[in-house]
Design a protein around this motif. Structure first.
Motif, PDB file in Angstrom:
ATOM      1  N   GLU A  47     -45.977  60.715 -12.295  1.00 55.93           N
ATOM      2  CA  GLU A  47     -46.074  59.575 -12.224  1.00 55.93           C
ATOM      3  C   GLU A  47     -44.627  58.823 -12.631  1.00 55.93           C
ATOM      4  OE1 GLU A  47     -49.089  58.516 -11.431  1.00 55.93           O
ATOM      5  OE2 GLU A  47     -50.210  60.305 -11.795  1.00 55.93           O
ATOM      6  N   ASN A  50     -44.027  59.225 -16.876  1.00 58.30           N
ATOM      7  CA  ASN A  50     -44.758  60.469 -16.680  1.00 58.30           C
ATOM      8  C   ASN A  50     -45.224  60.939 -18.122  1.00 58.30           C
ATOM      9  OD1 ASN A  50     -46.538  62.316 -14.953  1.00 58.30           O
ATOM     10  ND2 ASN A  50     -45.380  63.801 -16.183  1.00 58.30           N
ATOM     11  N   ASN A 262     -43.900  53.913  -5.473  1.00 61.18           N
ATOM     12  CA  ASN A 262     -43.084  54.305  -6.869  1.00 61.18           C
ATOM     13  C   ASN A 262     -41.983  53.469  -6.688  1.00 61.18           C
ATOM     14  OD1 ASN A 262     -45.279  55.740  -7.730  1.00 61.18           O
ATOM     15  ND2 ASN A 262     -44.311  57.800  -7.765  1.00 61.18           N
TER      16      ASN A 262
END
Length: 432
Positions: A47, A50, A262
């Motif tokens: 992610e 993260n 992202n």
């Protein structure tokens, strides 16, 4: 337990046995081995920001290893954008495959067709927490009446905007898509170092609300298959609205055409944009950026004033691969990674909305930030075609290619969407 209407979305789900209890074995594994010790490999998605996710996972892994002496868990965080190649290679070479992996709910049907996921129907039936599973979540991982995963989180996207920039320029959050575009250009004109609305040519689920808000559809079902609708007049109107934002007065094509989801959140968090389309799951990354305390979120506006653009009903699953030689242990680890306790912790750490109805309701009630996402869910969401063909469409970048062809001027909206529709129909047809 009936799902509250405001949360009636298609997300990932299914499950296994109660976390912390001895998992049951089953006879439907393709591997003849069910080793009770050794190393389990886990693939989870990387992610933006993260670390909080990793801390929750580390805690789950520590408890698992303590409960199962002689076991070790090796967790690898893989890029979301290249997951298709990694997973395909794993299915083709079981020796290189993980035992447990995270995957998007859009991938379920394709992965099942490829024979990569383990049927956990029996474990789901024995799981005491299953009674609180979102029914539509369960449906999203049900293929041929069998279950192939466990729910991890649900996610939808809304509009992040810079409160300091809006105050400085005397702006109000846009109430229509037309206002969204004009507001973006006002921001960039006044502050040339900022993208007005940061957008990405490879950001499929940032683009689709524009298609859906204008009355278009990805595809329609009929005759046991799907037919693409991406080249319809309504869909073309939405594509034009989205791609018109890739201009020098908002988000220059040279920089923004290659961006994915992202990338857009990273730009917003770094203070490089006045607005961005991001998920509730993007909250942690934004909070960790330069704009902390200087942003707010509202539902992405639709075409009509006061309306909400339909959002993609996203979410991720965690499943066990058929090739595992640690079936019992892998199922137990899957349970622990997706248990109520873990989902509550993931909400606190990452803002991921839980897929258990009771845990999700409690989480959303205590965090005001979730209100615009709840409103988006309540307004109605969309999902991708429930066809194995979608995995091919997604992995071969049919829609990003279409968007980038329009953005670059290589093709007209009609030509690019027409070519995309042909590719989609070919994938649907080959999938059966």
């Amino acid at each position: 337990m009936k799902l509250a209407p405001r949360f009636a979305v298609l997300v990932a789900a299914a499950a296994a046995v109660v976390a912390g209890c001895a998992p049951q074995t089953s006879d439907n594994s393709s591997s003849e081995k069910d080793d009770q010790s050794g190393t389990l490999r886990v693939w989870l998605f990387q992610e933006v920001g993260n670390d909080p996710k990793a801390k929750v996972v580390d805690s789950v892994v520590a408890d698992f290893e303590k409960a199962h002496k002689g076991t070790k868990v090796d967790v690898e965080y893989i890029p979301i954008d290249t997951r298709a190649q990694r997973v395909k290679a794993a299915f083709n070479d079981p020796k290189s495959a993980p035992d447990v992996m995270e995957y998007g709910n859009t991938d379920t049907a394709g992965y099942v067709k490829d024979g990569g996921l383990l049927d956990v129907t029996k474990e789901f039936g024995a799981w005491s927490e299953a009674k609180d599973t979102d029914p539509t979540a369960k449906q999203s991982v049900t293929v041929g009446g069998k279950l192939y995963g466990s729910p991890f989180y649900v996610g939808v996207r809304a509009l992040y905007y810079r409160t300091d920039v809006f105050k400085d320029l005397g702006l109000q959050p846009p109430k229509t898509m037309a206002e969204l575009a004009s507001t973006a250009r006002k921001i960039h004109k006044a502050k040339s170092d900022l993208y007005g609305l940061v957008v990405g040519g490879a950001y499929t689920y940032g683009a689709m609300p524009f298609v859906w808000a204008n009355g278009g559809e990805l595809a329609t079902a009929g005759g046991g298959s799907y037919t693409s609708g991406i080249d319809s007049a309504a869909a073309q109107k939405g594509i034009k609205a989205y791609t018109s934002l890739f201009t020098s007065d908002n988000c220059p094509a040279a920089k923004c055409a290659v961006m994915g989801g992202n990338d857009t959140i990273t730009a917003f968090a770094a203070g490089k944009a006045g607005m961005a389309i991001g998920g509730d799951f993007s909250h942690t990354a934004v909070e960790a950026g330069k704009v902390k305390g200087k942003y707010a979120v509202v539902p992405l506006p639709g075409v009509a004033s006061g309306s909400v653009a339909p959002a993609f009903a996203g979410g991720n699953n965690i499943g066990v691969l058929k090739s595992t030689s640690h079936r019992t242990l892998a199922v137990d680890l899957m349970e622990r990674l997706t248990s109520k306790k873990t989902q509550a912790s993931m909400f606190d750490a990452m803002g991921f909305l839980p897929t258990f109805t009771d845990v999700r309701d409690a989480a959303a009630a205590k965090v005001p930030f979730e209100k615009p996402f709840v409103q988006t869910l309540a307004a109605g969401t969309k999902f991708v075609p429930a066809s194995p063909g979608w995995s091919e469409i997604d992995s071969s970048l049919v829609l990003p290619t279409m968007l980038q062809e329009v953005i670059s001027g290589k093709k007209s909206v009609a030509a690019a969407s027409g070519d995309a529709a042909k590719k989609m129909n070919a994938a649907f047809s080959s999938a059966g």
